[in-house]
Design an enzyme around this catalytic site. Structure first.
Site, PDB file in Angstrom:
ATOM      1  N   HIS A 270      -9.537   1.316   4.908  1.00  8.92           N
ATOM      2  CA  HIS A 270      -8.242   1.404   5.603  1.00  8.92           C
ATOM      3  C   HIS A 270      -8.405   2.302   6.832  1.00  8.92           C
ATOM      4  O   HIS A 270      -9.194   3.255   6.800  1.00  8.92           O
ATOM      5  CB  HIS A 270      -7.184   1.980   4.652  1.00  8.92           C
ATOM      6  CG  HIS A 270      -5.806   1.930   5.229  1.00  8.92           C
ATOM      7  ND1 HIS A 270      -5.347   2.886   6.098  1.00  8.92           N
ATOM      8  CD2 HIS A 270      -4.809   1.018   5.099  1.00  8.92           C
ATOM      9  CE1 HIS A 270      -4.104   2.567   6.467  1.00  8.92           C
ATOM     10  NE2 HIS A 270      -3.763   1.438   5.873  1.00  8.92           N
TER      11      HIS A 270
ATOM     12  N   SER B 102       3.333  -2.279  10.381  1.00  6.38           N
ATOM     13  CA  SER B 102       4.777  -2.400  10.624  1.00  6.38           C
ATOM     14  C   SER B 102       5.341  -3.767  10.224  1.00  6.38           C
ATOM     15  O   SER B 102       6.195  -4.313  10.928  1.00  6.38           O
ATOM     16  CB  SER B 102       5.106  -2.068  12.079  1.00  6.38           C
ATOM     17  OG  SER B 102       4.776  -0.717  12.354  1.00  6.38           O
TER      18      SER B 102
ATOM     19  N   ASN C  26       0.873  -1.173   0.000  1.00  5.80           N
ATOM     20  CA  ASN C  26       0.000   0.000   0.000  1.00  5.80           C
ATOM     21  C   ASN C  26       0.910   1.222   0.000  1.00  5.80           C
ATOM     22  O   ASN C  26       1.538   1.522   1.007  1.00  5.80           O
ATOM     23  CB  ASN C  26      -0.888  -0.046   1.255  1.00  5.80           C
ATOM     24  CG  ASN C  26      -1.646   1.247   1.484  1.00  5.80           C
ATOM     25  OD1 ASN C  26      -1.742   2.091   0.590  1.00  5.80           O
ATOM     26  ND2 ASN C  26      -2.198   1.408   2.682  1.00  5.80           N
TER      27      ASN C  26
ATOM     28  N   LYS D  45       0.174   4.299  -0.197  1.00  3.75           N
ATOM     29  CA  LYS D  45      -0.423   5.491   0.415  1.00  3.75           C
ATOM     30  C   LYS D  45      -0.198   6.716  -0.496  1.00  3.75           C
ATOM     31  O   LYS D  45      -0.210   6.571  -1.718  1.00  3.75           O
ATOM     32  CB  LYS D  45       0.142   5.703   1.817  1.00  3.75           C
ATOM     33  CG  LYS D  45       0.006   4.432   2.670  1.00  3.75           C
ATOM     34  CD  LYS D  45       0.223   4.639   4.124  1.00  3.75           C
ATOM     35  CE  LYS D  45       0.017   3.317   4.851  1.00  3.75           C
ATOM     36  NZ  LYS D  45       0.112   3.437   6.282  1.00  3.75           N
TER      37      LYS D  45
ATOM     38  N   GLU E  52      -6.733   4.660   7.951  1.00  8.76           N
ATOM     39  CA  GLU E  52      -6.527   6.094   7.693  1.00  8.76           C
ATOM     40  C   GLU E  52      -7.787   6.714   7.088  1.00  8.76           C
ATOM     41  O   GLU E  52      -8.116   7.873   7.344  1.00  8.76           O
ATOM     42  CB  GLU E  52      -5.294   6.291   6.793  1.00  8.76           C
ATOM     43  CG  GLU E  52      -4.009   6.074   7.592  1.00  8.76           C
ATOM     44  CD  GLU E  52      -2.840   5.532   6.803  1.00  8.76           C
ATOM     45  OE1 GLU E  52      -2.824   5.617   5.567  1.00  8.76           O
ATOM     46  OE2 GLU E  52      -1.910   4.999   7.458  1.00  8.76           O
TER      47      GLU E  52
ATOM     48  N   GLU F  79      -5.516  -5.014  10.582  1.00  8.51           N
ATOM     49  CA  GLU F  79      -4.476  -4.026  10.819  1.00  8.51           C
ATOM     50  C   GLU F  79      -4.754  -3.298  12.132  1.00  8.51           C
ATOM     51  O   GLU F  79      -5.540  -2.333  12.155  1.00  8.51           O
ATOM     52  CB  GLU F  79      -4.444  -3.008   9.672  1.00  8.51           C
ATOM     53  CG  GLU F  79      -4.184  -3.627   8.319  1.00  8.51           C
ATOM     54  CD  GLU F  79      -3.599  -2.608   7.349  1.00  8.51           C
ATOM     55  OE1 GLU F  79      -2.503  -2.844   6.851  1.00  8.51           O
ATOM     56  OE2 GLU F  79      -4.236  -1.566   7.113  1.00  8.51           O
TER      57      GLU F  79
ATOM     58  N   GLY G 152       2.441   2.143  10.902  1.00  7.21           N
ATOM     59  CA  GLY G 152       3.401   3.239  10.767  1.00  7.21           C
ATOM     60  C   GLY G 152       4.109   3.593  12.061  1.00  7.21           C
ATOM     61  O   GLY G 152       4.787   4.614  12.155  1.00  7.21           O
TER      62      GLY G 152
HETATM   63  P1  PGA Z   1       2.836   0.218   7.691  1.00  8.40           P
HETATM   64  O1  PGA Z   1       1.376   0.464   7.075  1.00  8.40           O
HETATM   65  O2  PGA Z   1       3.360  -1.065   7.097  1.00  8.40           O
HETATM   66  O3  PGA Z   1       3.646   1.410   7.265  1.00  8.40           O
HETATM   67  O4  PGA Z   1       2.686   0.113   9.171  1.00  8.40           O
HETATM   68  C1  PGA Z   1       0.474  -0.595   6.867  1.00  8.40           C
HETATM   69  C2  PGA Z   1      -0.823  -0.089   6.284  1.00  8.40           C
HETATM   70  O5  PGA Z   1      -1.247   1.014   6.648  1.00  8.40           O
HETATM   71  O6  PGA Z   1      -1.458  -0.751   5.443  1.00  8.40           O
END
Ligand code: PGA
Length: 255
Positions: free
Chosen positions: A98, A215, A13, A15, A100, A170, A176
């Site tokens: 997601h 992560s 992803n 982003k 976010e 997640e 992140g």
């Molecule tokens: P990350 O993000 O691997 O940077 O923690 C995962 C995601 O948001 O899908």
């Protein structure tokens, strides 16, 4: 341990990173990495790069997806993008709900359920993201939260369609932050998710892909993939660099 029958999916992803030309360069690098015939690879670039990335990855077997969609065929929705548009651009998968999107853009489970449905109607594969916040986790609400997200998020999905849905667990506190759930913590929630899917859709639940996200990095991929109910990963930060992403793609669950 029972051998896993589900073909793993390693999804990136990106982003809000990479311009169309940066994404195209990255896709060219991705084309060159060693391939494995026992796993699927997916990248989800920003909308503006989907068509270019799909073109570069044509014939490689690497899938391309979108990070979001608006749940209507077309209309006066300034700034939004329709399933037909992303499909024609080359999207085969779509990330829905997601964290976010839920947190920054206030998307709720009802709205997300419409996205999941329309993505299926357009012949693409939705990746429904679920997961609890740190506060919910500390309050012991993980299972309740995930169950509600699944039940509402999947409520428009028919018994016939569920085989084309991917779930991503997640935990919001792991995204992140560098703080991943331990493989055992993730496995516990994944097996709970499979139980809920079984209650909702029956035995087909045992063949539904459940990805872990939050992560994921070269250092923890092998241990995560060794867990019974972890059928792949959704990778943010570590999918932006070819070295880390190719190491994740090349996971060895027997490590
Ligand atoms: P990350 O993000 O691997 O940077 O923690 C995962 C995601 O948001 O899908």
């Amino acid at each position: 341990m029972r051998e896993k029958l589900i073909r793993p999916l390693i999804a990136g992803n990106w982003k809000m990173y990479k311009t169309p030309s940066e994404a195209e360069d990255f896709a060219r690098e991705l084309r060159e990495i060693p391939k494995f015939d026992d796993r699927d690879i997916l990248v989800c670039p920003p909308f503006t790069a989907i068509a270019k990335v799909r073109k570069v990855l044509d014939q490689t077997g690497i899938f391309v997806g979108a990070q979001n969609v608006y749940p209507a065929e077309e209309g006066a929705f300034t700034g939004e993008i329709s399933p037909k548009m992303i499909k024609e651009a080359g999207a085969q998968y779509v990330i829905c709900g997601h964290s976010e999107r839920r947190q920054i853009f206030n998307e709720d489970d009802e709205f997300i359920s419409k996205k999941v449905k329309i993505v299926l109607q357009y012949g693409m594969i939705p990746i429904l993201c679920v997961g609890e916040t740190l506060m919910q986790n500390e309050a012991g609400e993980t299972f309740n939260v995930v169950e509600a997200q699944l039940k509402t998020g999947l409520k428009k999905v028919s018994d016939n369609e569920i085989k084309n849905v991917v779930i991503a667990y997640e935990p919001v506190w792991a995204i992140g932050t560098g703080k991943n759930a331990t493989p055992q913590q993730a496995q516990t929630v994944h097996s709970f998710i499979r139980k809920i899917l079984k209650e909702m859709f029956g035995d087909i639940a045992s063949s539904i892909r459940i990805l872990y996200g939050g992560s994921v990095k070269p250092e923890n991929i092998d241990q995560l993939m060794a867990e019974q109910d972890i059928n792949g990963v959704l990778v943010g930060g570590a999918s932006l660099k070819i070295d880390s992403f190719s190491r994740i793609i090349g996971f060895n669950k027997n490590h």
